[in-house]
Design a protein around this motif. Structure first.
Motif, mmCIF file in Angstrom:
data_model
loop_
_atom_site.group_PDB
_atom_site.id
_atom_site.type_symbol
_atom_site.label_atom_id
_atom_site.label_comp_id
_atom_site.label_asym_id
_atom_site.label_seq_id
_atom_site.Cartn_x
_atom_site.Cartn_y
_atom_site.Cartn_z
ATOM 1 N N UNK A 67 0.838 -1.200 0.000
ATOM 2 C CA UNK A 67 0.000 0.000 0.000
ATOM 3 C C UNK A 67 0.873 1.251 0.000
ATOM 4 N N UNK A 68 1.946 1.235 0.771
ATOM 5 C CA UNK A 68 2.859 2.384 0.836
ATOM 6 C C UNK A 68 3.520 2.651 -0.511
ATOM 7 N N UNK A 69 3.964 1.596 -1.161
ATOM 8 C CA UNK A 69 4.610 1.762 -2.466
ATOM 9 C C UNK A 69 3.639 2.368 -3.473
ATOM 10 N N UNK A 70 2.413 1.911 -3.464
ATOM 11 C CA UNK A 70 1.401 2.460 -4.376
ATOM 12 C C UNK A 70 1.103 3.921 -4.043
ATOM 13 N N UNK A 71 0.999 4.231 -2.757
ATOM 14 C CA UNK A 71 0.729 5.606 -2.323
ATOM 15 C C UNK A 71 1.865 6.535 -2.732
ATOM 16 N N UNK A 72 3.104 6.092 -2.544
ATOM 17 C CA UNK A 72 4.253 6.923 -2.901
ATOM 18 C C UNK A 72 4.329 7.147 -4.407
#
Length: 93
Positions: free
Chosen positions: A40-45
């Protein structure tokens, strides 16, 4: 230059697994939760980077006055995407 960051609270993830009986199950569940947060963090970034790339130089007069690598090469109405490629996105764990 840091473009954006996301923090993952690993203590919270560990606490969410503390009531499981088996140590193996605790570890498995912890790493399952951690992987989900990382995804989720990678997608958000990445989404944040895509959004920031649509900005133009004149929106950031101070940052684009040479503080960011290659920013001095841009014209006022140029998109900042070429400058942002030199930045980094962080996941704090």
């Amino acid at each position: 230059m840091n473009l954006s960051f996301t923090t993952i609270n690993i203590v919270k993830l560990a606490l969410e697994c503390r009531d499981m009986e088996s140590l193996t199950d605790k570890k498995r569940e912890f790493f399952k939760k951690l992987q989900k947060c990382i995804d989720v963090s990678a997608e958000q970034l990445y989404d944040r980077y895509v959004f920031q790339s649509t900005a133009i130089k004149k929106q950031f007069p101070m940052l684009m006055s040479g503080m960011w690598l290659e920013s001095e090469k841009l014209k006022p109405d140029d998109k900042v995407e070429t400058v942002l490629k030199n930045g980094s996105l962080f996941k704090r764990v």
